[in-house]
Write a protein that holds these residues in place. Structure first.
Motif, PDB file in Angstrom:
ATOM      1  N   ALA A  89       0.817  -1.219   0.000  1.00 17.48           N
ATOM      2  CA  ALA A  89       0.000   0.000   0.000  1.00 17.48           C
ATOM      3  C   ALA A  89       0.844   1.259   0.000  1.00 17.48           C
ATOM      4  N   VAL A  90       1.806   1.357   0.924  1.00 16.34           N
ATOM      5  CA  VAL A  90       2.586   2.597   0.998  1.00 16.34           C
ATOM      6  C   VAL A  90       3.440   2.777  -0.247  1.00 16.34           C
ATOM      7  N   ASP A  91       3.897   1.664  -0.814  1.00 19.30           N
ATOM      8  CA  ASP A  91       4.686   1.743  -2.035  1.00 19.30           C
ATOM      9  C   ASP A  91       3.834   2.218  -3.211  1.00 19.30           C
ATOM     10  N   ALA A  92       2.634   1.660  -3.349  1.00 20.07           N
ATOM     11  CA  ALA A  92       1.750   2.038  -4.451  1.00 20.07           C
ATOM     12  C   ALA A  92       1.324   3.499  -4.344  1.00 20.07           C
TER      13      ALA A  92
ATOM     14  N   THR B 135       1.106   3.981  -8.318  1.00 16.94           N
ATOM     15  CA  THR B 135       0.676   2.799  -9.073  1.00 16.94           C
ATOM     16  C   THR B 135      -0.644   2.223  -8.579  1.00 16.94           C
ATOM     17  N   GLY B 136      -1.206   2.824  -7.551  1.00 22.90           N
ATOM     18  CA  GLY B 136      -2.492   2.346  -7.031  1.00 22.90           C
ATOM     19  C   GLY B 136      -3.389   3.506  -6.665  1.00 22.90           C
ATOM     20  N   THR B 137      -4.692   3.325  -6.839  1.00 19.39           N
ATOM     21  CA  THR B 137      -5.668   4.365  -6.502  1.00 19.39           C
ATOM     22  C   THR B 137      -6.096   4.214  -5.047  1.00 19.39           C
TER      23      THR B 137
ATOM     24  N   MET C 120      -7.897  -3.403  -0.773  1.00 21.31           N
ATOM     25  CA  MET C 120      -6.854  -4.359  -0.424  1.00 21.31           C
ATOM     26  C   MET C 120      -6.646  -4.446   1.082  1.00 21.31           C
ATOM     27  N   LEU C 121      -6.680  -3.300   1.772  1.00 23.63           N
ATOM     28  CA  LEU C 121      -6.406  -3.294   3.209  1.00 23.63           C
ATOM     29  C   LEU C 121      -7.632  -3.638   4.035  1.00 23.63           C
ATOM     30  N   SER C 122      -8.754  -2.993   3.779  1.00 27.95           N
ATOM     31  CA  SER C 122      -9.934  -3.178   4.607  1.00 27.95           C
ATOM     32  C   SER C 122     -10.509  -4.582   4.455  1.00 27.95           C
TER      33      SER C 122
END
Length: 259
Positions: A79-82, A87-89, A96-98
């Motif tokens: 997540a933090v990378d995206a 690269t992620g919305t 993805m997280l929830s």
């Protein structure tokens, strides 16, 4: 002291999940002390760490540097990378997280270069017990320790860009009981921290060779406590039993917070 061993790759047993039931830190100098988890391990190996963000004190530590497979906890790094690389919305990160959605995780893992995500953030955050998976596509086999997971949460609370922090922590606060794969993810902290407030990322998988259930996050007013509890159970232990054990352990881990 509990002995820590390696854990499983991300393979779940679809037919034997827990029944859905109506229940509901930059680095600091700390004082470490072993803790008796009350003989509630049920044969599991455990790594536990609780840090008070207000005082910088380690409230509880047991096997905090023992090695586990991350299972879905690596989604924090994905997540933090995206978010940083664009690269992620926000909607992808939230899903993805929830809901712990594996499809989104796999897509973002590939877009970010797979294990290179882990390598980038291991160097950046000084994670000494974290390493990419030996099989590039199996992100759940990323190696972690409770100490390193706590460091990731400290990055989120203290160092991450505020917009990124808000996306991640809002998703963790909204983790539903039923995850994207149908698993009851309210074992551990969500059940044990009733009334305290929480933001959690959970992880679970079986069975190469163990049944893993990890419960981690921020607990208390103003996210005061970083709480990490990693558990690896014998593969023959049913999901319901392993989840109940993880929740009992979480209750013991949280006892110093409740006073």
């Amino acid at each position: 002291m509990l002995v820590i061993t390696g854990a499983a790759e991300p393979v779940a047993e679809i037919g034997s999940r827990p029944a859905l039931v109506a229940t509901d830190l930059p680095a600091t100098t700390t004082t470490r002390a072993p803790v008796d988890l009350g003989g509630q391990t049920g044969g599991a190996t455990v790594g536990a760490l609780v840090i008070d963000r207000t005082t910088g004190r380690t409230v509880l530590a047991d096997g905090a540097d023992g090695s586990f497979h991350s299972q879905s906890l690596v989604k924090l790094l994905i997540a933090v990378d995206a978010l940083e690389r664009g690269t992620g919305t926000p909607s992808q990160i939230t899903k993805m997280l929830s809901a712990s959605d594996d499809g989104v995780a796999s897509a973002l893992w590939s877009q970010g270069g797979g294990g290179a995500i882990v390598t980038r953030w291991t160097r950046r955050l000084g994670l000494t017990g974290t390493a990419p998976p030996s099989e590039p596509g199996r992100w759940g086999q990323t190696k972690i320790t409770a100490t390193d997971v706590a460091r990731i949460y400290r990055y989120l609370t203290d160092e991450a860009p505020p917009a990124h922090r808000d996306i991640v922590l809002t998703a963790l606060r909204a983790a539903p009981r039923v995850a994207a794969d149908g698993f009851d993810q309210h074992f551990g902290i969500p059940s044990a921290a009733a009334g305290l407030g929480w933001a959690v990322k959970q992880g679970w998988a079986c069975c190469l060779p163990t049944r893993d259930l990890h419960t981690t996050g921020l607990v208390g007013p103003d996210d005061r406590y970083v709480v990490v509890l990693l558990t690896a159970h014998p593969r023959g232990v049913p999901w319901n039993t392993a989840a109940a054990t993880a929740t009992r352990l979480a209750e013991n881990v949280l006892a110093p917070i409740r006073g």
